[in-house]
Design a protein around this motif. Structure first.
Motif, PDB file in Angstrom:
ATOM      1  N   HIS A  28       0.800  -1.151  -0.146  1.00 63.80           N
ATOM      2  CA  HIS A  28       0.076  -0.051  -0.027  1.00 63.80           C
ATOM      3  C   HIS A  28       0.961   1.364  -0.150  1.00 63.80           C
ATOM      4  O   HIS A  28       1.764   1.253   0.754  1.00 63.80           O
ATOM      5  CB  HIS A  28      -0.883  -0.150   1.579  1.00 63.80           C
ATOM      6  CG  HIS A  28      -1.566   1.286   1.551  1.00 63.80           C
ATOM      7  ND1 HIS A  28      -2.268   2.017   0.602  1.00 63.80           N
ATOM      8  CD2 HIS A  28      -1.484   2.103   2.738  1.00 63.80           C
ATOM      9  CE1 HIS A  28      -2.820   3.191   1.180  1.00 63.80           C
ATOM     10  NE2 HIS A  28      -2.120   3.050   2.362  1.00 63.80           N
ATOM     11  N   TYR A  32      -1.989   7.218  -1.366  1.00 62.43           N
ATOM     12  CA  TYR A  32      -3.359   6.956  -1.186  1.00 62.43           C
ATOM     13  C   TYR A  32      -3.811   6.986   0.278  1.00 62.43           C
ATOM     14  O   TYR A  32      -4.972   6.747   0.561  1.00 62.43           O
ATOM     15  CB  TYR A  32      -3.564   5.695  -1.923  1.00 62.43           C
ATOM     16  CG  TYR A  32      -3.426   5.405  -3.301  1.00 62.43           C
ATOM     17  CD1 TYR A  32      -4.287   5.832  -4.253  1.00 62.43           C
ATOM     18  CD2 TYR A  32      -2.196   5.006  -3.678  1.00 62.43           C
ATOM     19  CE1 TYR A  32      -4.010   5.833  -5.677  1.00 62.43           C
ATOM     20  CE2 TYR A  32      -1.936   4.768  -5.103  1.00 62.43           C
ATOM     21  CZ  TYR A  32      -2.498   5.373  -6.099  1.00 62.43           C
ATOM     22  OH  TYR A  32      -2.253   5.062  -7.123  1.00 62.43           O
ATOM     23  N   LYS A  35      -4.218   3.865   4.835  1.00 62.20           N
ATOM     24  CA  LYS A  35      -4.875   2.770   5.066  1.00 62.20           C
ATOM     25  C   LYS A  35      -4.227   1.865   5.873  1.00 62.20           C
ATOM     26  O   LYS A  35      -5.209   0.799   6.391  1.00 62.20           O
ATOM     27  CB  LYS A  35      -5.115   2.275   3.762  1.00 62.20           C
ATOM     28  CG  LYS A  35      -5.739   2.951   2.706  1.00 62.20           C
ATOM     29  CD  LYS A  35      -7.001   3.470   3.069  1.00 62.20           C
ATOM     30  CE  LYS A  35      -7.925   4.323   1.984  1.00 62.20           C
ATOM     31  NZ  LYS A  35      -9.018   4.311   1.941  1.00 62.20           N
ATOM     32  N   LEU A  65      -9.828  -1.026   1.912  1.00 63.55           N
ATOM     33  CA  LEU A  65      -9.092  -0.949   0.757  1.00 63.55           C
ATOM     34  C   LEU A  65      -7.615  -0.356   0.665  1.00 63.55           C
ATOM     35  O   LEU A  65      -7.395   0.864   0.779  1.00 63.55           O
ATOM     36  CB  LEU A  65      -9.863  -0.318  -0.391  1.00 63.55           C
ATOM     37  CG  LEU A  65      -9.336  -0.325  -2.098  1.00 63.55           C
ATOM     38  CD1 LEU A  65      -9.314  -1.794  -2.313  1.00 63.55           C
ATOM     39  CD2 LEU A  65     -10.284   0.582  -2.677  1.00 63.55           C
ATOM     40  N   TRP A  66      -6.581  -1.376   0.413  1.00 58.93           N
ATOM     41  CA  TRP A  66      -5.351  -0.904   0.193  1.00 58.93           C
ATOM     42  C   TRP A  66      -4.936  -0.523  -1.388  1.00 58.93           C
ATOM     43  O   TRP A  66      -5.311  -1.352  -2.079  1.00 58.93           O
ATOM     44  CB  TRP A  66      -4.345  -1.841   0.637  1.00 58.93           C
ATOM     45  CG  TRP A  66      -4.009  -1.944   2.094  1.00 58.93           C
ATOM     46  CD1 TRP A  66      -4.801  -1.277   3.087  1.00 58.93           C
ATOM     47  CD2 TRP A  66      -2.892  -2.596   2.695  1.00 58.93           C
ATOM     48  NE1 TRP A  66      -4.249  -1.601   4.289  1.00 58.93           N
ATOM     49  CE2 TRP A  66      -3.132  -2.178   4.036  1.00 58.93           C
ATOM     50  CE3 TRP A  66      -1.881  -3.112   2.248  1.00 58.93           C
ATOM     51  CZ2 TRP A  66      -1.987  -2.677   4.968  1.00 58.93           C
ATOM     52  CZ3 TRP A  66      -0.784  -3.709   3.305  1.00 58.93           C
ATOM     53  CH2 TRP A  66      -0.956  -3.507   4.386  1.00 58.93           C
ATOM     54  N   GLU A  67      -4.532   0.534  -1.620  1.00 56.01           N
ATOM     55  CA  GLU A  67      -4.393   1.080  -2.955  1.00 56.01           C
ATOM     56  C   GLU A  67      -2.962   1.076  -3.401  1.00 56.01           C
ATOM     57  O   GLU A  67      -2.157   1.507  -2.544  1.00 56.01           O
ATOM     58  CB  GLU A  67      -5.229   2.316  -3.229  1.00 56.01           C
ATOM     59  CG  GLU A  67      -6.732   2.129  -3.155  1.00 56.01           C
ATOM     60  CD  GLU A  67      -7.285   3.577  -3.092  1.00 56.01           C
ATOM     61  OE1 GLU A  67      -7.947   3.934  -4.172  1.00 56.01           O
ATOM     62  OE2 GLU A  67      -7.344   4.287  -2.267  1.00 56.01           O
ATOM     63  N   ASP A  68      -2.746   0.836  -4.800  1.00 57.90           N
ATOM     64  CA  ASP A  68      -1.204   1.082  -5.208  1.00 57.90           C
ATOM     65  C   ASP A  68      -1.631   1.195  -6.650  1.00 57.90           C
ATOM     66  O   ASP A  68      -2.649   1.605  -7.221  1.00 57.90           O
ATOM     67  CB  ASP A  68      -0.639  -0.381  -5.046  1.00 57.90           C
ATOM     68  CG  ASP A  68       1.028   0.143  -5.277  1.00 57.90           C
ATOM     69  OD1 ASP A  68       1.246   1.361  -5.362  1.00 57.90           O
ATOM     70  OD2 ASP A  68       1.396  -0.897  -5.265  1.00 57.90           O
ATOM     71  N   ASN A  72      -5.072  -3.037  -6.407  1.00 60.10           N
ATOM     72  CA  ASN A  72      -5.541  -2.639  -5.170  1.00 60.10           C
ATOM     73  C   ASN A  72      -5.775  -3.976  -4.510  1.00 60.10           C
ATOM     74  O   ASN A  72      -5.957  -4.881  -5.046  1.00 60.10           O
ATOM     75  CB  ASN A  72      -6.889  -1.992  -5.253  1.00 60.10           C
ATOM     76  CG  ASN A  72      -6.515  -0.765  -5.900  1.00 60.10           C
ATOM     77  OD1 ASN A  72      -5.483   0.116  -5.763  1.00 60.10           O
ATOM     78  ND2 ASN A  72      -7.569  -0.371  -6.434  1.00 60.10           N
ATOM     79  N   SER A  74      -8.328  -5.548  -1.383  1.00 56.97           N
ATOM     80  CA  SER A  74      -9.709  -5.474  -0.378  1.00 56.97           C
ATOM     81  C   SER A  74      -9.469  -6.478   0.429  1.00 56.97           C
ATOM     82  O   SER A  74      -9.485  -7.792   0.433  1.00 56.97           O
ATOM     83  CB  SER A  74     -10.857  -5.554  -1.356  1.00 56.97           C
ATOM     84  OG  SER A  74     -12.058  -5.642  -0.357  1.00 56.97           O
ATOM     85  N   PRO A  95      -7.342  -1.569 -10.621  1.00 52.85           N
ATOM     86  CA  PRO A  95      -7.969  -0.229 -10.401  1.00 52.85           C
ATOM     87  C   PRO A  95      -8.527   0.074 -12.039  1.00 52.85           C
ATOM     88  O   PRO A  95      -9.360   1.149 -12.261  1.00 52.85           O
ATOM     89  CB  PRO A  95      -6.726   0.503 -10.404  1.00 52.85           C
ATOM     90  CG  PRO A  95      -5.597  -0.305  -9.825  1.00 52.85           C
ATOM     91  CD  PRO A  95      -5.915  -1.409 -10.319  1.00 52.85           C
TER      92      PRO A  95
END
Length: 187
Positions: A28, A32, A35, A65-68, A72, A74, A95
């Motif tokens: 992550h 973003y 998280k 939700l971990w985003e990159d 991503n 969940s 994404p």
């Protein structure tokens, strides 16, 4: 299931997850938001309701939700009762392709083992970076001191005492600062 968290590079935190059949890392980016702290907040809600034996919240389920940039993740965390294990399901999401969803893992972990793993991860990050270094390396959030002190106090058998306050300010639930500092200074 085993899990650990670490800051891998500047502004990037990873969770390494392993089970009898799988081992993988998910990450992550601090770009973003924090998280990681959101995940800790939701896990510690579970920690508190289990500790207080508050049956009104069960069954309980939550998502983070971990985003990159490219992928991503969940996290779905579920617990059915005070005495049950925590079920963690992590799905990989795209994404750019909203229909893509792959389950990476869905396994149970004992509550005590999960929070021991979190404590070990935080202890290692604190030793490696300190409070200020953590903020400089993670960039988006401060070191999770509440979580660290809470877990270390429980591990060491220290009962954090509430500081006395006026009756109308009882909602504050202030913990005696010397107790908190004493837990941090325990070796």
């Amino acid at each position: 299931m085993k899990i650990k968290f670490e800051i891998e590079t500047l502004g990037y935190i990873v969770s390494e997850i392993s089970s009898d059949t799988k081992r993988f890392k998910i990450g992550h980016s601090s770009d973003y938001g924090d998280k990681f702290q959101e995940l800790l907040n939701k896990l510690f809600f579970i920690y508190e309701i289990v500790k207080e034996k508050d049956k009104t919240y069960f069954p309980h389920s939550t998502n983070v939700l971990w985003e990159d940039d490219r992928v991503n993740y969940s996290w779905t965390i579920r617990i059915d009762s005070i005495d049950s294990c925590i079920n963690i399901k992590i799905e990989e999401l795209s994404p750019s392709n909203v229909s893509y969803k792959a389950v990476l893992i869905q396994e149970d972990i004992e509550t005590e083992k999960l929070f021991d793993a979190i404590y070990q991860s935080l202890k290692k990050m604190l030793a490696e970076f300190g409070f200020i270094g953590y903020k400089k390396k993670w960039e988006t959030g401060n070191f999770p001191i509440y979580e660290y002190i809470t877990l270390k106090a429980a591990r060491e058998g220290v009962d954090l005492r509430h500081a006395s306050c006026l009756e109308e300010e009882e909602w504050r639930q202030k913990i005696a600062l010397n107790d908190e500092l004493g837990v941090i200074n325990m070796s």
